[in-house]
Scaffold this active site. Structure first.
Site, PDB file in Angstrom:
ATOM      1  N   ASP A   1      -1.909  -5.205   4.310  1.00 14.17           N
ATOM      2  CA  ASP A   1      -1.567  -5.070   5.725  1.00 14.17           C
ATOM      3  C   ASP A   1      -1.061  -6.375   6.328  1.00 14.17           C
ATOM      4  O   ASP A   1      -1.777  -7.049   7.063  1.00 14.17           O
ATOM      5  CB  ASP A   1      -2.796  -4.563   6.501  1.00 14.17           C
TER       6      ASP A   1
ATOM      7  N   GLU B   1     -10.836  -1.637  -2.541  1.00 20.43           N
ATOM      8  CA  GLU B   1     -11.490  -2.941  -2.797  1.00 20.43           C
ATOM      9  C   GLU B   1     -12.949  -2.807  -3.202  1.00 20.43           C
ATOM     10  O   GLU B   1     -13.394  -3.660  -3.963  1.00 20.43           O
ATOM     11  CB  GLU B   1     -11.348  -3.815  -1.546  1.00 20.43           C
TER      12      GLU B   1
ATOM     13  N   ASP C   1      -5.238   3.492  -1.860  1.00 18.95           N
ATOM     14  CA  ASP C   1      -5.479   2.465  -0.843  1.00 18.95           C
ATOM     15  C   ASP C   1      -6.990   2.265  -0.745  1.00 18.95           C
ATOM     16  O   ASP C   1      -7.762   3.024  -1.322  1.00 18.95           O
ATOM     17  CB  ASP C   1      -4.896   2.980   0.482  1.00 18.95           C
TER      18      ASP C   1
END
Lengths: 927, 634
Positions: free
Chosen positions: A595, A522, A519
């Protein structure tokens, strides 16, 4: 977690205010935190240009070298004065020549490469390790340039296609040979602009950039690239994820009638509570666009990992009086890097996907368990909680395969560790799940807690494995653990080191049934510009973060996936879910849409989002079932399960602030509905697994837009509500509360069977159907055969030996075809041929199982599995029995239920217990 | 498959025989069928139970699902909706899902669910049965002992209830008498005051004249700028005099209005200055006290006030903690400002910014963390904000001011009445204090006590001479004192009555078995939290100095097997907290477990003899004698 009000008297008063403050800050997407095009100088400059306003370049010294076309790009003669006032550099810097190289690859792929020449002050970044290593072996050796007209050169591209290089102003066109009909063109609107590297001058105001308190030093100045690409014969363009959208086709962002739209942004960002419909960039970026029209399909991919902005120009953007027909113009803008672009000219849309995955790779073949249902929550709190949730599934007879642990399972967000109080015996816990054939996934993020007692940090900092800030120190940003540094995964050595961390010895508490979730890659940096890493951070090889930003998560995903591969000695197929992605991520695992929010619009947007991911290679993708933020009403949750059961990646997930929502918490009726939805997925697992096999070979996604299967049916081109699962199933989502009826368009050419009741519907028509709470409309296309397993177990691993059901939907000529692929579901033995691949063909009242396993591959996968039931839809009644060869055995034919669900009526023609082996050749004749 | 199945069936049957000689051989016809169901399968053609179809005996357990409801495949996994019965001889029979049949996992202790030979399941029924039986026996023993304790408890509750009722009725009659007395005293007092008032006016008139003269004299003597210092410059005697007068005036006014007077001396003394402060304060107390609680009056004002303010603060805190902007306008506008300030994150340090962004996902306090300096800094800033807020009047009083007043008041307080007068929701173990407090009233409360005071009052009333001028100060004071004392007694009795009424209105169970819970709280410590459950009142989670309300008493549920507490503190971005306490038979009243399975929805287990029901023993004993029945609560 228990929710303390506060901890000390002064805080008693302070906390409520802070919480309120946070609430107001948290209530919605913070638009202001992210740049728009106007706040992004390169985008603003590029977007301000009008067609043919950029000083044009022309080709010089065109030749064939090393089997490729090479040339230099120079300012067109005479050097035109810049007509555009806000292009300061074009006035002041005499441009150096650019080097152009065009090469051609098997299967109709043209590659265009443009870079500065060797005199540039610095090498521009070229994204490594994305293109398949064997790509060069598939390059066609060009030997001849033709000159179809004065001022242009042409050369072979593929059967029926050629490429044309127009000399002045420089332009490239891919077109059909003979008719000369264009397919794709580059710079036909003269928007190509290449900001060359240069030395800083005192008065250069473009040099530094400030955004919300963050300063980007931009030591190398502006270096952006922009150009126009036209897709000819296109009705729509698709692709360039990741954006949240309720539309499958890309809507125009500029042109007549489009006001105030931002371009599509490709910049990997961790966006809190993203909107359901916005061109704003989310967690991943794939700069690949496809076009489709009745006459043509094509694609364009720009291998560039810097921030990219893409405008889709509405018809008439250049001349409102004469809007172009059958052509879509686009403008591509990137902050840095080089032009390394690929043109795909497929006849059919599936060809374009094959061409694209031919250079970036096809999706990895997942383990079978990963195709089943995943249960996740932030957070399953402790071992007791895990045991209780696991037991809940058994108690309610709902299968699941994977239980997930989010960040709270760690010791202070130090990945690879366990909270000793909450998870004192992680191996035992995994062992208990594994005893039921279940797996576990733990989260491992790329931010490393800056804690000298943490071995990962200690090693990484000692070895200099972190990304550096602009001043050369280890970059220090804020994430879950607090002060954190980020591994420089651009460096292959660091990726190797990272991969080692997943060995069973290194990852204490891990077992062979444990897999990984990446997770925040980015990367997410809570105190960084736009919640990410500063663009002037420095990577391996003096690469600036701006140059590789969009690929950072890709390299991390790659390293993690390789870690799992190493852990299993190259035998165990890795499973790694990643949030960030880039072109090529499909080779390393699954992704999800991040999300999302528990509302109906996010449910709706999930379909175009996942379809777009599938079109750009990432077929193993899904959205959080139920919605991550917020509490879904039971009806929404049920609808989400009913839809999510068809996502390629099927996982329920929820934010820690939400109410618990395990499937059995909403009353008996809803439990039954969710159980039914999950059962649908488990019964279709053989079909899904077969489709994943197809994807891993051809790049054709599991979940497909209707037009991929029906490219000639214009009605399907922008249908983002319904989708195909493989070639045979059509699924229509229900996206509204208490919806009573829905209009479903069934594509033309064949009829369709409702999978609930076997009723057949004509194709090429929109049908208004009643909607019941117990399912969403699903249809099997006439002429197809779907393999199912209708017995349910605790998890997919216990279904291995269970018998199959074949559902045969006959077309007008009483024929149908389908495939079944089976392997061990776990290892790479299939690469040596250890698999079963059958094609079932029904014609002339005879069902034949044909082996399509290539004989020369050798290898064999043993299976005792039989087909216990064959359901025939569309067969005129009167069948009495079936005769099976070899053996001249008989099986009864009678009416039976279409699905083994309480209340189904026995009205489908059923061959009872043919018990033919799936591994064998046989025929079954209906008499 | 079919042949293979038959072979493996035979093998597993043989295995079963070998494992347990007592086990009967399950044939295909009876596999997975409960004994009471066997007759259903007797005929040659059998109906699917859902009526969808018929099937033949050959189709029973033939590994092919004919009935979608599973009727024809009780012994195989062919029907997803089927159920499989394992006899589990030596233990308790089990009905499980057909999905468990031959899935490679041993589900039945007799291993009968795994008969295809892929996995061998040892018969563990005897062992498991033994453990279960021992457990059951223990449970029966607990129940037996528990029933005895429960009986005692019920008996105690009966007595306590009777006693409370008796006390209530006695208090009611005392209240009636006292009311009359107080009324008489009040009338007397008012008459005295009227007389005094007349006297005062006269005196005032004189003083006014005197002052006027004095002022004129001063004016001619002093420079104008000094006049502003008049008050402080005045001679102490004068100041005292002045204050005495003012105080007297105020004092009397408030006494009339509020039936509240702290002065106990017979003379108006120098400490009237303090009295005035106290009195002024009482005015506000009286208002807030009345607003907060209609039943509160008399001498309990100060405590009501104290509590009220504390509660107000608590409320403010909890509201701010939990309410969304928009429910409290002032607060939200304040927060909106804050929000704007935080919008421009440029002022934040890198770390603050990191925390702020992280907190969106985590709902955690952004100031939380290791960096205490930073935390303190933030804390300071926000403290100031809050203080400002206080001055704007949102929170009724700041802490320090309040403390000061409290101290003062407490000195003047009727000490024995102490901290009692609290709302039922405000206290959880106060009744014991009550009992001692009231001992002088009730325990010794014979009629002679009442007779005595009636006598006293009459004496006082008669002794006062209305026709004497000036009013006899000492006699007037006596009347006042008696009035004050008795109205205070009256209010004590009234408050006790209301407390008893409050208590008796609750449902204490079929046998009032939960009567003793009214005065009790149960605590359990889990990690850093202490959980307090006070039945009929509230439940809270305490961490250090801070307490979070998990809920206020709601009701019993599931026929007295569950206690519900609801409407606790709001969770940020979530529901109001609530607590469900499941009651179990046990020998002690004990909070054995508490958990938060769903966010802000807590669940606890309380063991108590109150749940040890006699009729349950019968059931458990039936199970123990090996009757095949449902095995709930095992």
């Amino acid at each position: 977690m228990p929710s303390p009000a506060s901890r000390s008297p002064p805080l008693l008063l302070l906390v409520p205010f802070l919480l309120l403050l946070l609430f107001s800050a948290a209530s919605a997407w913070k638009k202001d935190e992210f740049r728009n095009c106007n706040q992004t100088p390169f985008c603003k400059r590029a977007r301000g240009r009008k067609a043919h306003s950029v000083p044009s370049l022309s080709t010089a010294d065109i030749s064939i070298s090393d089997g490729a076309v090479v040339a230099r790009l120079l300012p067109s003669q005479p050097l035109r004065q810049a007509t555009d006032g806000d292009d300061p550099e074009s006035d002041t810097v005499p441009p150096r020549p650019l080097l152009l190289r065009i090469s051609v690859y098997q299967g109709g792929v043209l590659r265009l490469h443009i870079d500065e020449d060797a005199s540039a002050p610095r090498r521009r970044f070229q994204v490594p390790d994305v293109l398949l290593p064997d790509l060069d072996d598939r390059r066609l050796w060009l030997s001849r340039l033709s000159s179809p007209a004065a001022g242009s050169s042409s050369f072979y591209l593929a059967e029926g296609f050629e490429a044309v290089l127009v000399h002045d102003p420089f332009q490239i066109q891919v077109r059909r040979k003979g008719s000369g009909e264009p397919v794709l063109s580059f710079n036909s609107h003269g928007l190509f602009d290449f900001e060359q590297l240069r030395a800083k001058k005192n008065d250069d105001e473009d040099w530094e950039e400030r955004f919300r308190g963050h300063t980007d030093t931009r030591p190398h100045g502006p270096q952006s690239i922009s150009f126009d690409i036209s897709f000819h014969g296109a009705d729509f363009v698709y692709g360039i994820p990741e954006h949240a959208s309720t539309s499958l086709a890309l809507r125009p962002t500029s042109g007549p009638g489009v006001e105030f739209s931002e371009p599509y942004r490709l910049f990997n960002l961790d966006v809190f509570e993203y909107l359901d419909d916005s061109p704003f960039g989310l967690y991943g970026s794939i700069p690949f666009m496809l076009s489709h029209g009745a006459r043509s399909s094509s694609g364009f991919f720009w291998l560039n990992a810097a921030e990219m902005q893409i405008d889709v120009l509405g018809p008439g953007w250049d001349d409102p009086a004469a809007p172009a027909k059958d052509r879509i113009d686009t403008v591509w803008m990137s902050e840095a890097g080089v032009v390394d672009a690929f043109f795909f000219v497929g006849h059919e849309p599936k060809d374009v996907l094959r061409q694209y995955t031919g250079i970036t790779g096809t999706p990895a073949m997942p383990q079978e368990f990963a195709v089943a249902y995943h249960q996740c929550r932030w957070n399953y709190r402790d071992e007791e909680d895990v045991a209780a949730v696991d037991a809940g599934f058994d108690e309610h007879d709902i299968p699941y395969d994977v239980l997930w642990l989010d960040i709270e399972h760690t010791d202070g967000k130090r990945y690879f560790t366990w909270d000793r109080v909450l998870f004192p015996n992680p191996q035992e816990m995994q062992g208990k799940l594994a005893a039921k054939g279940r797996h576990m996934v733990t989260i491992v993020d790329p931010h490393i807690k800056r804690d000298d007692s943490f071995y990962i940090h200690k090693e990484a900092s000692e070895r200099g494995y972190y990304v550096k800030d602009a001043s050369g120190k280890d970059f220090d940003g804020w994430c879950w653990p607090g002060s954190s540094s980020y591994l420089d995964v651009l460096n292959p050595e660091i990726r190797e080191w990272w991969a080692e961390k997943f060995s069973f010895e290194n990852y204490v508490g891990s077992t062979p049934s444990l897999y990984i979730w990446n997770d925040m890659n980015e990367p997410s940096v809570f105190n960084g510009p736009e919640i990410s890493m500063p663009r002037d951070a420095i990577h391996f090889g003096d690469v600036e973060h701006r140059e590789l930003h969009n690929a950072y998560g890709y390299y991390f995903h790659m390293a993690t996936s390789n870690g799992l591969l190493k852990r299993g000695n190259g035998k165990d197929r890795p499973f790694v879910l990643s949030r960030a992605f880039f072109a090529g991520s499909q080779r390393y695992g699954a992704v999800w849409t991040g999300d999302n929010t528990a509302d109906w619009d996010h449910l709706r947007a999930s379909v175009p989002m996942i379809l777009t991911l599938g079109l750009t290679g990432m077929t193993f993708s899904g959205a959080d079932v139920g919605g991550f933020f917020g509490n879904p009403e039971p009806e929404l949750l049920v609808r989400w399960y009913q839809l999510g059961a068809y996502y390629p990646f099927f996982r329920a997930h929820a934010h820690q602030d939400t109410k618990r929502r395990e499937p059995w918490l909403f009353g008996e009726r809803n439990t039954a509905l969710i159980r039914e939805a999950v059962h649908v997925r488990y019964s279709l697992l053989p079909y899904y697994y077969t489709l994943f096999r197809e994807a891993s070979v051809s790049g054709i996604p599991v979940m497909r837009p209707l037009w991929l299967e029906f490219p000639a049916d214009k009605e399907t081109y922008n249908n983002g509500e319904a989708f195909m699962v493989g070639p045979s199933l059509l699924v229509q989502g229900i996206y509204e509360e208490r919806q009573k009826s829905v209009s479903v368009y069934l594509p033309a050419g064949q009829s369709w069977y409702n999978l609930r009741n076997g009723v057949s519907y004509a194709g090429g028509v929109s049908h208004k159907l009643e909607v019941s709470e117990d399912s969403i409309p699903t249809f099997q296309r006439a002429g197809t055969i779907i393999p199912r397993k209708d017995r349910f177990r605790r998890s997919s691993t216990q279904m291995v030996n269970d018998p199959y059901t074949l559902v045969i939907a006959l077309n007008g000529s009483f024929a149908a075809e389908g495939e079944l692929y089976v392997d061990d579901g776990k290892t790479y033995d299939f690469e040596q041929g250890a698999y079963i691949h059958r094609r079932f063909i029904f014609a002339d009242l005879k069902l034949t199982s044909v082996n399509i396993h290539p004989a020369n591959l050798g290898g064999k996968f043993p299976s005792d599995c039989v087909i216990e039931r064959i359901v025939l839809l569309g067969l005129p009644s009167g069948a009495k029995k079936a005769v099976i060869e070899p053996g001249n055995r008989e099986a009864n034919v009678e009416l039976g239920p279409l699905t083994l669900r309480g209340g189904s009526s026995p009205d489908a023609i059923t061959v009872r217990k043919p018990n033919v082996h799936i591994a064998d050749d046989w025929t079954l004749r209906i008499l | 498959m079919g042949a293979c199945l038959r072979i493996s069936l035979t093998i597993s049957c043989l295995l079963l025989i070998w494992i347990s000689a007592s086990a009967s051989i399950p044939s295909r016809e009876s596999l997975g069928i409960a004994p009471q169901d066997l007759s259903y399968y007797k005929s040659d053609v059998i109906k699917c139970k859902d009526g969808s179809k018929k099937f033949t005996k050959e189709q029973l357990n033939d590994e092919f699902c004919d009935c979608p409801d599973g009727t024809d495949e009780p012994g195989t996994s062919a029907c997803p909706q089927g159920k499989f019965y394992c006899p589990n001889v030596g233990h308790i029979p089990l009905t499980t899902f057909s999905s468990r049949v031959n899935d490679g996992i041993c589900d039945c202790c007799d291993g009968s669910d795994e008969y295809n030979g892929n996995v061998s399941c040892p018969n563990t029924c005897w062992e498991a049965g033994k453990v279960a039986r021992e457990k059951l026996q223990k449970k029966i023993a607990t129940f037996q002992n528990g029933v005895t304790i429960r009986k005692q408890e019920v008996e105690k509750a009966k007595q306590a209830f009777a006693k409370d009722e008796a006390e209530l009725s006695k208090l009611r009659s005392e209240e009636k008498i006292l009311k009359e007395l107080v009324q008489k005293l009040k009338e007397q007092k008012e008459r005295i005051e009227k007389a005094e008032e007349e006297e005062r006016k006269k005196r005032e008139e004189e003083e006014r004249r005197l002052k006027e003269a004095e002022r004129k004299a001063n004016e001619s003597k002093n420079a104008p700028e000094e006049s502003s210092h008049d008050i402080t410059d005045q001679a102490p005697e004068k100041l005292s005099e002045l204050h005495n007068q003012d105080a007297m005036e105020d004092h009397h006014d408030s006494a009339v209005e509020d039936k509240n007077d702290y002065t106990t001396g017979t003379e108006i003394s120098d400490n009237q200055v303090v009295g005035k402060v106290a009195n002024d304060h009482d005015d506000t107390i009286a208002k807030s006290g009345h607003e907060a609680d209609g039943r509160s009056d008399g001498s309990s004002f100060s405590h009501v006030e104290k509590q009220h303010v504390v509660e107000a603060q608590d409320n403010a805190v909890s509201k701010a903690n939990t309410d969304y902007p928009g429910t409290e306008e002032e607060l939200s506008s304040h927060v909106a400002e804050q929000g704007q300030v935080s919008d421009s994150t440029e002022g934040l340090s890198r770390e603050e910014l990191g925390r702020l962004v992280a907190s969106r996902w985590t709902r955690e306090n952004a100031a939380e963390g290791n960096d205490e300096v930073n935390m303190a800094k933030e804390g300071l800033e926000h403290d100031e904000d809050i203080r400002e807020e206080n001055h704007d009047g949102y929170i009724s009083d700041s802490d320090e001011d309040h403390k000061f007043e409290d101290d003062d008041l407490e000195d003047d307080q009727d000490a024995e009445f102490g901290e009692d007068h609290e709302e039922p929701t405000g206290a959880y173990s106060s009744d014991e204090d009550d009992k001692t407090d009231y001992s002088d009233l009730t325990v010794s409360g014979s009629s002679s006590w009442l007779d005595k005071i009636q006598q006293t009052v009459n004496n006082v009333l008669q002794a006062f001479n209305f026709f004497r001028r000036p009013v006899n100060i000492s006699e007037a004071a006596t009347v006042r004192k008696e009035y004050d004392d008795f109205s205070s007694e009256l209010s004590k009795i009234q408050s006790r009555i209301s407390r008893l009424n409050e208590k008796l209105k609750y449902d204490f169970g079929k046998d009032r078995e939960f009567y003793s819970f009214y005065d009790r709280c149960f605590e359990s410590k889990q990690n850093k939290y202490t959980y307090k459950v006070c039945p009929f009142k509230k439940a809270s989670q305490v961490e250090g100095h801070s307490s979070t309300q998990l809920g206020h008493w709601d009701k019993f549920d599931e026929s007295y097997r569950v206690m519900l507490f609801s409407n606790g503190d709001r969770c940020w971005n979530g529901p109001d907290r609530s607590l469900k306490v499941r009651l179990r038979c046990g020998l002690k009243n004990e909070l054995v477990d508490i958990d938060e399975p769903s966010r802000c929805e807590y669940v606890a287990i309380l063991s108590t003899p109150a749940l040890c029901l006699e009729e349950k023993i019968k059931k458990l004993e039936d199970m123990n004698t090996g009757q095949p029945s449902a095995h709930d609560e095992l």
